[in-house]
Motif scaffolding. Structure first.
Motif, PDB file in Angstrom:
ATOM      1  N   UNK A   1      69.939  53.357  16.709  1.00 37.92           N
ATOM      2  CA  UNK A   1      70.192  52.411  15.646  1.00 37.92           C
ATOM      3  C   UNK A   1      71.426  51.559  15.907  1.00 37.92           C
ATOM      4  N   UNK A   2      72.171  51.871  16.942  1.00 42.22           N
ATOM      5  CA  UNK A   2      73.426  51.183  17.215  1.00 42.22           C
ATOM      6  C   UNK A   2      73.298  50.150  18.334  1.00 42.22           C
ATOM      7  N   UNK A   3      72.644  50.519  19.413  1.00 44.57           N
ATOM      8  CA  UNK A   3      72.605  49.630  20.578  1.00 44.57           C
ATOM      9  C   UNK A   3      71.688  48.429  20.341  1.00 44.57           C
ATOM     10  N   UNK A   4      72.100  47.262  20.804  1.00 43.92           N
ATOM     11  CA  UNK A   4      71.267  46.065  20.635  1.00 43.92           C
ATOM     12  C   UNK A   4      70.076  46.094  21.595  1.00 43.92           C
ATOM     13  N   UNK A   5      69.048  45.347  21.227  1.00 48.26           N
ATOM     14  CA  UNK A   5      67.875  45.221  22.085  1.00 48.26           C
ATOM     15  C   UNK A   5      68.278  44.462  23.346  1.00 48.26           C
TER      16      UNK A   5
ATOM     17  N   UNK B   1      63.026  47.934  27.069  1.00 46.82           N
ATOM     18  CA  UNK B   1      63.439  47.033  25.992  1.00 46.82           C
ATOM     19  C   UNK B   1      62.298  46.806  25.002  1.00 46.82           C
ATOM     20  N   UNK B   2      61.088  46.629  25.510  1.00 50.06           N
ATOM     21  CA  UNK B   2      59.928  46.429  24.640  1.00 50.06           C
ATOM     22  C   UNK B   2      59.683  47.682  23.801  1.00 50.06           C
ATOM     23  N   UNK B   3      59.800  48.841  24.423  1.00 54.17           N
ATOM     24  CA  UNK B   3      59.609  50.096  23.712  1.00 54.17           C
ATOM     25  C   UNK B   3      60.671  50.261  22.627  1.00 54.17           C
ATOM     26  N   UNK B   4      61.901  49.935  22.947  1.00 53.32           N
ATOM     27  CA  UNK B   4      62.984  50.025  21.986  1.00 53.32           C
ATOM     28  C   UNK B   4      62.706  49.115  20.778  1.00 53.32           C
TER      29      UNK B   4
ATOM     30  N   UNK C   1      59.519  49.485   9.550  1.00 54.41           N
ATOM     31  CA  UNK C   1      58.367  48.809   8.929  1.00 54.41           C
ATOM     32  C   UNK C   1      58.587  47.302   8.816  1.00 54.41           C
ATOM     33  N   UNK C   2      58.931  46.675   9.930  1.00 53.57           N
ATOM     34  CA  UNK C   2      59.246  45.252   9.944  1.00 53.57           C
ATOM     35  C   UNK C   2      58.000  44.392  10.100  1.00 53.57           C
ATOM     36  N   UNK C   3      58.041  43.217   9.501  1.00 49.41           N
ATOM     37  CA  UNK C   3      57.007  42.215   9.733  1.00 49.41           C
ATOM     38  C   UNK C   3      57.453  41.351  10.916  1.00 49.41           C
ATOM     39  N   UNK C   4      56.687  40.308  11.227  1.00 47.69           N
ATOM     40  CA  UNK C   4      56.985  39.468  12.394  1.00 47.69           C
ATOM     41  C   UNK C   4      58.389  38.865  12.309  1.00 47.69           C
ATOM     42  N   UNK C   5      58.782  38.386  11.139  1.00 47.10           N
ATOM     43  CA  UNK C   5      60.120  37.800  10.979  1.00 47.10           C
ATOM     44  C   UNK C   5      61.212  38.841  11.182  1.00 47.10           C
ATOM     45  N   UNK C   6      60.964  40.062  10.696  1.00 45.31           N
ATOM     46  CA  UNK C   6      61.930  41.137  10.872  1.00 45.31           C
ATOM     47  C   UNK C   6      62.117  41.510  12.332  1.00 45.31           C
ATOM     48  N   UNK C   7      61.016  41.489  13.086  1.00 43.94           N
ATOM     49  CA  UNK C   7      61.088  41.779  14.517  1.00 43.94           C
ATOM     50  C   UNK C   7      61.919  40.709  15.219  1.00 43.94           C
TER      51      UNK C   7
ATOM     52  N   UNK D   1      68.559  38.452  19.529  1.00 48.71           N
ATOM     53  CA  UNK D   1      69.730  37.578  19.349  1.00 48.71           C
ATOM     54  C   UNK D   1      69.316  36.184  18.868  1.00 48.71           C
ATOM     55  N   UNK D   2      70.210  35.518  18.177  1.00 56.05           N
ATOM     56  CA  UNK D   2      69.896  34.196  17.618  1.00 56.05           C
ATOM     57  C   UNK D   2      69.621  33.156  18.697  1.00 56.05           C
ATOM     58  N   UNK D   3      70.179  33.353  19.898  1.00 53.83           N
ATOM     59  CA  UNK D   3      69.960  32.383  20.977  1.00 53.83           C
ATOM     60  C   UNK D   3      68.767  32.744  21.864  1.00 53.83           C
ATOM     61  N   UNK D   4      67.935  33.701  21.428  1.00 49.11           N
ATOM     62  CA  UNK D   4      66.764  34.113  22.207  1.00 49.11           C
ATOM     63  C   UNK D   4      65.731  32.989  22.191  1.00 49.11           C
ATOM     64  N   UNK D   5      64.962  32.859  23.267  1.00 42.32           N
ATOM     65  CA  UNK D   5      63.916  31.842  23.400  1.00 42.32           C
ATOM     66  C   UNK D   5      63.024  31.875  22.150  1.00 42.32           C
ATOM     67  N   UNK D   6      62.986  30.778  21.407  1.00 44.43           N
ATOM     68  CA  UNK D   6      62.328  30.737  20.107  1.00 44.43           C
ATOM     69  C   UNK D   6      60.830  31.031  20.169  1.00 44.43           C
TER      70      UNK D   6
END
Length: 153
Positions: free
Chosen positions: A14-18, A76-79, A88-94, A99-104
């Motif tokens: 729950x701590x480490x970033x994707x 990373x995909x598994x994480x 229980x995230x939807x597409x927006x939650x995923x 990161x905000x600068x990830x390829x949109x």
């Protein structure tokens, strides 16, 4: 579910970033269907990656990724999958996990794919957990020979 089993066990504290940089290897995939296949393989590899799974994932990327890049991608995909399923995230939650600068466009595709498979993956995770025994069937029928109105004295 925390600690010993379930979605939380798959390397997520729950701590480490994707590892978003590893996910950007998906930009080399020839099609959206191939990206979907990579995520299906990442889910299958949740208990450990075999050379065969890594090779299959690399082939989905058109052979453009090295073995190390593919291993990192699957992790990373598994994480990301495990977090999305656990929360229980939807597409927006995923997409919000990236990161905000990830390829949109890639982020949107990843969000859609993970959200699409999340309920199926959740059911598979729950079904594979160790649990207490459950009564599946019971037969209350009594045998005719065993029943009698006569009392022995």
């Amino acid at each position: 579910m925390e600690g010993g089993g379930g979605a939380a066990h798959a390397g997520w504290t729950g701590e480490e970033p994707v590892d978003a940089e590893a996910l950007e290897v998906l930009l080399q995939a020839p099609s959206k269907a191939q990206v979907n296949e990579v995520f299906l393989l990442a889910f299958r590899a949740r208990h450990g990656q075999t050379d065969a799974l890594v090779e299959k994932a690399a082939s989905k990327l058109g052979g453009a990724a090295s073995k190390e890049e593919t291993v990192r991608l699957l992790r990373a995909a598994n994480q990301l999958i495990m977090r999305a399923v656990y929360l229980s995230l939807d597409a927006e939650g995923v997409v919000g996990l990236l990161p905000s600068d990830f390829h949109q466009a890639l982020g949107g595709l990843i969000g859609t794919i993970v959200a699409h498979h999340a309920s199926e993956w959740r059911e598979l995770i729950i079904a594979s957990q160790v649990s207490e025994p459950r009564l599946l069937d019971m037969n209350w029928r009594g045998g005719v020979k065993g029943a009698s109105n006569h009392i022995n004295t």
